[in-house]
Design a protein around this motif. Structure first.
Motif, PDB file in Angstrom:
ATOM      1  N   LYS A   1       0.823  -1.219   0.000  1.00 13.30           N
ATOM      2  CA  LYS A   1       0.000   0.000   0.000  1.00 13.30           C
ATOM      3  C   LYS A   1       0.855   1.267   0.000  1.00 13.30           C
ATOM      4  CE  LYS A   1      -0.771   0.343   5.035  1.00 13.30           C
ATOM      5  NZ  LYS A   1      -0.117  -0.870   5.541  1.00 13.30           N
ATOM      6  N   HIS A   2       2.139   1.122   0.295  1.00 16.64           N
ATOM      7  CA  HIS A   2       2.989   2.310   0.422  1.00 16.64           C
ATOM      8  C   HIS A   2       3.438   2.878  -0.923  1.00 16.64           C
ATOM      9  CE1 HIS A   2       2.971   1.690   4.678  1.00 16.64           C
ATOM     10  NE2 HIS A   2       3.375   0.444   4.511  1.00 16.64           N
ATOM     11  N   ALA A   3       3.244   2.117  -1.996  1.00 16.24           N
ATOM     12  CA  ALA A   3       3.676   2.601  -3.318  1.00 16.24           C
ATOM     13  C   ALA A   3       2.659   3.582  -3.884  1.00 16.24           C
ATOM     14  CB  ALA A   3       3.841   1.407  -4.258  1.00 16.24           C
ATOM     15  N   ASP A   4       3.093   4.345  -4.872  1.00 13.77           N
ATOM     16  CA  ASP A   4       2.176   5.273  -5.554  1.00 13.77           C
ATOM     17  C   ASP A   4       1.291   4.542  -6.551  1.00 13.77           C
ATOM     18  OD1 ASP A   4       3.007   7.961  -4.562  1.00 13.77           O
ATOM     19  OD2 ASP A   4       4.950   7.273  -5.312  1.00 13.77           O
ATOM     20  N   ALA A   5       1.810   3.466  -7.119  1.00 13.08           N
ATOM     21  CA  ALA A   5       1.066   2.724  -8.139  1.00 13.08           C
ATOM     22  C   ALA A   5       1.719   1.363  -8.323  1.00 13.08           C
ATOM     23  CB  ALA A   5       1.062   3.490  -9.465  1.00 13.08           C
ATOM     24  N   ILE A   6       1.047   0.505  -9.071  1.00  9.87           N
ATOM     25  CA  ILE A   6       1.613  -0.802  -9.399  1.00  9.87           C
ATOM     26  C   ILE A   6       1.452  -1.030 -10.907  1.00  9.87           C
ATOM     27  CG2 ILE A   6      -0.606  -1.940  -8.804  1.00  9.87           C
ATOM     28  CD1 ILE A   6       1.104  -4.376  -7.892  1.00  9.87           C
ATOM     29  N   LEU A   7       2.501  -1.505 -11.542  1.00 13.76           N
ATOM     30  CA  LEU A   7       2.350  -1.930 -12.936  1.00 13.76           C
ATOM     31  C   LEU A   7       1.506  -3.197 -12.890  1.00 13.76           C
ATOM     32  CD1 LEU A   7       5.870  -1.441 -14.607  1.00 13.76           C
ATOM     33  CD2 LEU A   7       3.971   0.187 -14.423  1.00 13.76           C
ATOM     34  N   PHE A   8       0.310  -3.110 -13.425  1.00 14.92           N
ATOM     35  CA  PHE A   8      -0.566  -4.284 -13.440  1.00 14.92           C
ATOM     36  C   PHE A   8      -0.276  -5.000 -14.745  1.00 14.92           C
ATOM     37  CE2 PHE A   8      -4.542  -6.699 -13.512  1.00 14.92           C
ATOM     38  CZ  PHE A   8      -4.515  -7.192 -12.221  1.00 14.92           C
ATOM     39  N   MET A   9       0.656  -5.967 -14.644  1.00 13.21           N
ATOM     40  CA  MET A   9       1.261  -6.524 -15.836  1.00 13.21           C
ATOM     41  C   MET A   9       0.664  -7.865 -16.210  1.00 13.21           C
ATOM     42  SD  MET A   9       5.243  -5.660 -15.348  1.00 13.21           S
ATOM     43  CE  MET A   9       5.592  -6.937 -14.172  1.00 13.21           C
ATOM     44  N   SER A  10       0.659  -8.091 -17.526  1.00 12.41           N
ATOM     45  CA  SER A  10       0.363  -9.413 -18.061  1.00 12.41           C
ATOM     46  C   SER A  10       1.498  -9.725 -19.030  1.00 12.41           C
ATOM     47  CB  SER A  10      -0.983  -9.365 -18.799  1.00 12.41           C
ATOM     48  OG  SER A  10      -1.258 -10.637 -19.358  1.00 12.41           O
ATOM     49  N   ILE A  11       2.048 -10.926 -18.946  1.00 12.26           N
ATOM     50  CA  ILE A  11       3.168 -11.271 -19.840  1.00 12.26           C
ATOM     51  C   ILE A  11       2.590 -11.700 -21.178  1.00 12.26           C
ATOM     52  CG2 ILE A  11       5.310 -12.568 -20.142  1.00 12.26           C
ATOM     53  CD1 ILE A  11       5.590 -12.776 -17.190  1.00 12.26           C
TER      54      ILE A  11
END
Ligand code: 1GP
Length: 247
Positions: A87-97
């Motif tokens: 939760k401490h990050a500003d964002a997450i790369l919501f990745m799909s390979i």
């Protein structure tokens, strides 16, 4: 309030391309990671990515918290799997390979992670992750159990990037793999840039500011480096990359 994705777009708009420093929590003591982050910010890097294909590190959340407290530039998760969420990050790369055909890497981990991301109110940035053959088997390739796109097959890479774009992905990450013998070829970046309008992140095996500059000239919107800094951080190192990458 401006989202982290909008901040990234603004960086690209204002500077031509952005420079992102990747921290793998396993690679050095946390104090060293904090030092790298502070130096990254002071020397002109635009964002920090945190993550790894495989982590031995056990206090991921605390790590992200401490990095976030150390800098004002965006701190963005670059998760190897659904356990790397904080939760401490500003964002997450919501990745799909999307370069692979492993359902767990395409949608399985995402289903595990999505409810957690929602509950933490973390900003997901939909990202099509494409592994490109880089001369040796990388951790990303092995751990994701996918085959990378052949280096010479720019047409295949273009088709994947377009598919990602049409599926609504907001970023395409062209990845040679951390510590790659060869980075993603300039020709492949240029071919994707020609056809796709999604910002391109390029990383893996970028060892010099000159190399980074070439990738930007070919069409990269963001350059990521990890190993090159972790292996020997000197004053001015990050500044040299930032200078080569920014307009
Ligand atoms: C890996 O693109 C990054 O995902 C960075 O790679 O460690 O080789 O710079 P390097």
């Amino acid at each position: 309030m401006i989202t982290t994705y909008e901040r990234l777009l603004r960086i690209k708009e204002e500077k031509g391309a952005g420079y992102i420093v990747l921290l793998d929590p396993d690679k050095q003591p946390i104090e060293k990671s904090i030092e790298i982050s502070k130096q990254a910010e002071a020397e002109g890097a635009d964002a920090i990515f945190i993550g790894g294909s495989l982590l031995f590190f056990t206090i991921f959340d605390e790590f992200v918290k401490q990095i976030k407290q150390s800098v004002d530039i965006p701190v963005i998760l670059f998760p190897g799997n659904a356990t790397q969420i904080s939760k401490h990050a500003d964002a997450i790369l919501f990745m799909s390979i999307i370069s692979g055909r492993n359902p767990d890497a395409l949608i399985g981990q995402q289903v595990q992670g999505a409810p957690v991301i929602k509950m933490l109110n973390l900003e997901p940035i939909s990202t099509g992750y494409m592994l490109v053959e880089s001369g040796k088997t990388t951790s990303a390739e092995f751990m994701s159990n996918t085959r990378p796109i052949p280096r010479e097959k720019s047409d295949i890479a273009v088709a994947h990037a377009l598919a990602g774009e049409f599926l609504g992905m907001k970023l395409i990450y062209l990845e040679a793999g951390s510590g790659a013998a060869h980075p993603v070829p300039d020709e492949m970046i240029a071919a994707i840039y020609k056809y796709s309008s999604v910002p391109l992140i390029v990383g893996g095996g970028i060892k010099s500011p000159e190399m980074a500059e070439q990738k930007v000239k070919a069409g990269a919107s963001f350059i990521v480096t990890g190993n090159v800094l972790e292996n020997g951080l000197k004053n001015g190192n990050i500044a040299a990359f930032a200078k080569a990458i920014h307009r």
